[in-house]
Design an enzyme around this catalytic site. Structure first.
Site, PDB file in Angstrom:
ATOM      1  N   GLU A  17       0.690  -1.250  -0.108  1.00  0.00           N
ATOM      2  CA  GLU A  17       0.003  -0.080  -0.220  1.00  0.00           C
ATOM      3  C   GLU A  17       0.892   1.087  -0.039  1.00  0.00           C
ATOM      4  OE1 GLU A  17      -2.277  -0.723   3.411  1.00  0.00           O
ATOM      5  OE2 GLU A  17      -4.012  -1.528   2.409  1.00  0.00           O
ATOM      6  N   LYS A  25     -12.862   5.720  12.550  1.00  0.00           N
ATOM      7  CA  LYS A  25     -11.475   5.811  12.453  1.00  0.00           C
ATOM      8  C   LYS A  25     -10.880   7.178  12.868  1.00  0.00           C
ATOM      9  CE  LYS A  25     -11.865   1.977   9.951  1.00  0.00           C
ATOM     10  NZ  LYS A  25     -11.188   1.868   8.604  1.00  0.00           N
TER      11      LYS A  25
HETATM   12  O1  DER Z   1      -4.215  -2.591   6.300  1.00  0.00           O
HETATM   13  C1  DER Z   1      -4.639  -1.583   5.987  1.00  0.00           C
HETATM   14  O2  DER Z   1      -3.993  -0.592   6.230  1.00  0.00           O
HETATM   15  C2  DER Z   1      -5.801  -1.217   5.252  1.00  0.00           C
HETATM   16  O3  DER Z   1      -6.002  -0.308   4.518  1.00  0.00           O
HETATM   17  C3  DER Z   1      -6.859  -1.657   6.310  1.00  0.00           C
HETATM   18  O4  DER Z   1      -6.548  -1.605   7.561  1.00  0.00           O
HETATM   19  C4  DER Z   1      -8.328  -0.658   6.166  1.00  0.00           C
HETATM   20  O5  DER Z   1      -9.452  -0.988   7.204  1.00  0.00           O
HETATM   21  P1  DER Z   1     -10.798  -1.322   6.873  1.00  0.00           P
HETATM   22  O6  DER Z   1     -10.787  -2.750   6.649  1.00  0.00           O
HETATM   23  O7  DER Z   1     -11.422  -0.687   7.792  1.00  0.00           O
HETATM   24  O8  DER Z   1     -11.200  -0.419   5.495  1.00  0.00           O
END
Ligand code: DER
Length: 251
Positions: A123, A141
């Site tokens: 990512e 979040k």
């Molecule tokens: O691993 C990460 O950073 C992912 O983007 C993930 O943790 C995002 O969380 P979500 O499943 O609530 O979209």
């Protein structure tokens, strides 16, 4: 809004506000929020011509068939392939127009904990080569300080050979608990798409002398650490814009 609904609203906002006919190379993050990003792209992306009104102004001519989608994990690759979208990789496309991704926690300075899904190395690579990087995060979040809501520790990708060394080094950094992330449906630890382990390191709230930037630096310097994401420490190219677009973050 219900949890799913607020993730969906945030994801739809991101697509509707940031994808348009000029968007050709699209990075797709990992996790559950990006499932709704793909859902929205499929809903709107096949419109050859959309009436030029408020809702659709940004989707003029977004034709997914002329776009290429870059994955950030096996999961996001599956999302792209299973939905019949064109798949590319970072070798073929070293410059990406926009990447849309999720996060585990976001503070008001756009410090972010990522890695809950164990995909943060790829990512981060895809984010770094993107001209625009959008984090989609709903109200669950949002925190004043990292570590307030996300209490599962800072995800750190480590080389299996030296996870014990990294664990003991973390203690010296003031980490008060470091857990090797174990798989649920398989005996033994989680193995990332890169063949590594994840240690979830608990530092409590990241403030005072333990700012996200400070902790990031100290963790990154440890031998055996592959990656950790805390601040937008990506070596952003000069064009890269970080947008904390409030209406994308459904607080
Ligand atoms: O691993 C990460 O950073 C992912 O983007 C993930 O943790 C995002 O969380 P979500 O499943 O609530 O979209």
């Amino acid at each position: 809004a219900s949890l799913t609904n607020s993730k969906r609203i945030a994801a739809y906002n991101a697509v509707d506000n940031h994808l348009d006919a000029s968007t050709k190379i699209i990075g797709i993050g990992s996790g559950s929020t990006v499932v709704y990003v793909i859902e929205r792209i499929l809903q709107r992306g096949n419109l050859k011509k959309v009436e030029n009104n408020e809702n659709n102004k940004n989707l003029m001519g977004l034709d997914v068939n002329s776009c290429v989608f870059i994955p950030t994990s096996f999961q996001s690759r599956q999302l792209i392939v299973d939905n019949g979208l064109n798949l590319g990789d970072v070798d073929q496309y070293p410059a990406i127009d926009i990447t849309i991704d999720g996060a585990d926690e976001v503070d008001e300075n756009l410090n972010v904990i990522k890695g809950g899904g164990g995909c943060h190395l790829r990512e981060k690579v895809v984010a770094e080569i993107s001209k625009k990087f959008i984090i989609v995060a709903d109200h669950t979040k949002k925190s004043k300080v990292l570590g307030e809501k996300w209490t599962q520790g800072i995800p750190i990708e480590v080389i299996p050979f030296c996870y014990v060394l990294v664990s003991s080094s973390l203690i010296k950094l003031g980490c008060h608990n470091q857990i090797l992330r174990m798989a649920k449906a398989k005996a033994g630890p989680v193995i990332t798409d890169n063949g590594n382990f994840i240690i979830d390191a608990h530092f409590g709230h990241l403030n005072g002398t333990n700012t996200p930037k400070e902790i990031l630096k100290r963790i990154k310097l440890l031998t055996g650490v592959v990656e950790v994401v805390l601040v937008f420490s990506f070596n952003l190219t000069k064009e890269t814009k970080i947008e904390l677009n409030r209406n994308l973050l459904v607080w």
